[in-house]
Design a protein around this motif. Sequence first.
Motif, PDB file in Angstrom:
ATOM      1  N   ILE A 182       0.823  -1.208   0.000  1.00 54.65           N
ATOM      2  CA  ILE A 182       0.000   0.000   0.000  1.00 54.65           C
ATOM      3  C   ILE A 182       0.861   1.263   0.000  1.00 54.65           C
ATOM      4  N   GLU A 209      -6.588   0.240   0.273  1.00 56.71           N
ATOM      5  CA  GLU A 209      -6.260   1.081  -0.888  1.00 56.71           C
ATOM      6  C   GLU A 209      -5.802   2.460  -0.404  1.00 56.71           C
ATOM      7  N   PRO A 210      -4.745   3.020  -1.014  1.00 59.07           N
ATOM      8  CA  PRO A 210      -4.287   4.361  -0.622  1.00 59.07           C
ATOM      9  C   PRO A 210      -5.198   5.456  -1.186  1.00 59.07           C
ATOM     10  N   TYR A 221      -5.216   5.732   4.192  1.00 58.90           N
ATOM     11  CA  TYR A 221      -5.506   4.402   3.670  1.00 58.90           C
ATOM     12  C   TYR A 221      -6.921   4.026   4.102  1.00 58.90           C
TER      13      TYR A 221
END
Length: 766
Positions: A182, A209-210, A221
């Motif tokens: 990530i 997911e960033p 995140y």
Amino acid sequence: RKDIFMQYASDESREYYSHHYKGRYIDEVNDICKIILSNDIDKISKVNISKWFTVSTKKVDILQQIANNLSESINQNIKNEFENTKIDLMVFVIFTLTSMVIFLAMLRLIMSLVNNEMRLKNLIDKYIISSTTDPKGIITDASVAFCNIAGYSKGELIGKPHNIIRDPDMPKSAFREMWDTIQSGEVWSGQVKNRKKDDGFYWVYANIEPIYNRKGEIEAYIAIRLDTTDKMALEEEIAKNKKQHIALLEQTQLANSRLEDLTSLNEKLEKAKKKAEDNTQSKSKFLANMSHEIRTPMNGILGMTHLVLQTDLSQQQQKYIKNIDYSAKSLLGIINDILDFSKIEAGKMDIVNIDFDLYEMVDNIVNIVKFKADEKGLKLSIDYDTNGQRYLFGDRLRIAQVITNLLGNAIKFTSSGEVSVDIKYIKKGRYLFSISDTGIGLKEEQKSKLFHSFTQADESTSREYGGTGLGLSISKQLVELMGGEIWVESEFGVGSRFCFEIPLAEIESSRVMESAVDDNGVSTKNDITTLNGSKILLVEDNQINQEIITGVLEDSGIEIDIANNGQEAIERYENGKYEIVLTDIHMPIMDGYTFATKVREIDGDTPIIALTANVMQEDITKIKSAGMDDYIGKPVDIARLYEILMRYISTKAKQINKRKSTDEVHIPNLTSIYADIGLSHMSGDKELYLKVLRKFRDNYRDLDLSTIQDEEYDITLHTIIGLSETIGATELNTISKELKEVEDKTLISKFQNELARVIGELMELD
């Protein structure tokens, strides 16, 4: 002016102007104007004034015409422009209104989208397991679903590092891989095991997911998770089962290698088992038939000896008759043992659990055998250590049979000393019965043979004391049928202690009443007169049972409506008001279960009492499930009937001591019917008993079971079983039960013979 005109005039006006303005007069005027404007005196002096005036006048006329034409053209242009402006204005207004409508619709749509977005956010918050962290892994937000599964409040999570929920079983390498993924700007997905606040755990499938800011830098995140705890547990179970399946498969493959041999052996065993079962069934059927065949004349012998003993006899004759009576009863006991043994062996012995008084049962047994103990000078004692429990639920008849057998043996094999009966509470629902004696005792090798069929301790025992060797075998099998165990503790020459332990349910509030008649012969039915004025509905298809219940309640003042089946009872119930309903179970058209269910749809309060010969636990459960409140067994226990009515109907009057004098009523001597048994079912009412006997005679004098089929056959046989027991026709009752149990219609001839014998005796009644 010319330029303006030429710019804004219409094409026709410009053409008109050009045509006229370039005429001769215009040119001449223009020439004279040039001379005058030039200030050339010579040329000016030569100008013809008359001509100047003429051409100037012409020019003015021409210009006037041009001006008029121009005015008309301009007016027309203005009018056209005005019309165009009106159209544009209308278009503008329409466009403006349309724009406003569109604007309002857009505004409403935007508000709806906002509301939907809020609802969606709430749903996501409630059901989606999600959380947000800053780039360092500090939790900045958590959904309600996340808090619920983790067991933390939102306040406990926000501001904490995300490893607060990390389970120690997860390897650190997995989290290093997650962070590397990530932080590089990619999405990470995988299974994660997390730890709850209460140290429990759960599995999730996570997508992390960033989130980027405007500069393209990672600012947070977001993690979306799916609860997979059940899935992982299932996979674990599948894996475990797979291992077991593989092991089982290996065993199966090993077993298959010997399958042919085992199949062949199994076929031989099945044939041997079938042959043994057929032999057992044939033997049991033969024993049962022979027992019945012997019992019929034996009952005649016992009946006749009883009658003879009532006559004037010499001492020697009385001795002989008593010996005959004793021998006949001994033989009948042996026959009963053989019949019980055959029933058990054929799997036809049923356990019938009912409410009973433990003390009363044991006292009755002791009173029966007491004279034998007194003859031998033995001390006979009873000790109850039942933790205060007296009323129990179990098979009273079979328990009494086992105790009677063990107690009879104890007295038989004890010449001096004492015999004792001890009953002990072991734990809830479990009781120990012990019968101890100071008799001959047993050797170790004798104990191992005791409970085998047709076996006694040794041959000398049989010669000296008699017996078939079936009693203990039957007792053992009866105890095991009741879910218990039996054993013996003995020392040769000192005595024996036979014990059996069985399960018995305790009854908190006893439903077992004492006899309906007290020592003075006054029936407790006097108490029932306090219900004078009550109204009950009796649902019973058999007229004799109707006669019995109406007869025992004849002096009570209770009003009784009778229905012959459930359908008829429903109609009566809807049109009347009853304080209690007594209903048979097996009836044509509509049975008691269906009737009770339909009544409960109408009324949930009126007590419904079942009248049934089936009082096993599953029958009682079915009765309760149909909405009935209680039951009365058949033959109808009068004391139970009185107790039920007194319990469920409110008192309306003072007790009236009414008692019919039956001293002058004579019951004839009957060999096929035990009048004392029948009278006990009528609360000692001789007139009612005779009435029931006559009714039985009239209803069944022409009965031929061989001509009846299917449901009518079952109902008729069921009715005969109940009525024969009610009137005391024990042999007819036994044959009827046997006929129903074995479903062998070859026994019908035996049934018809016994029925004819009973009817024949009843024909003598007035």
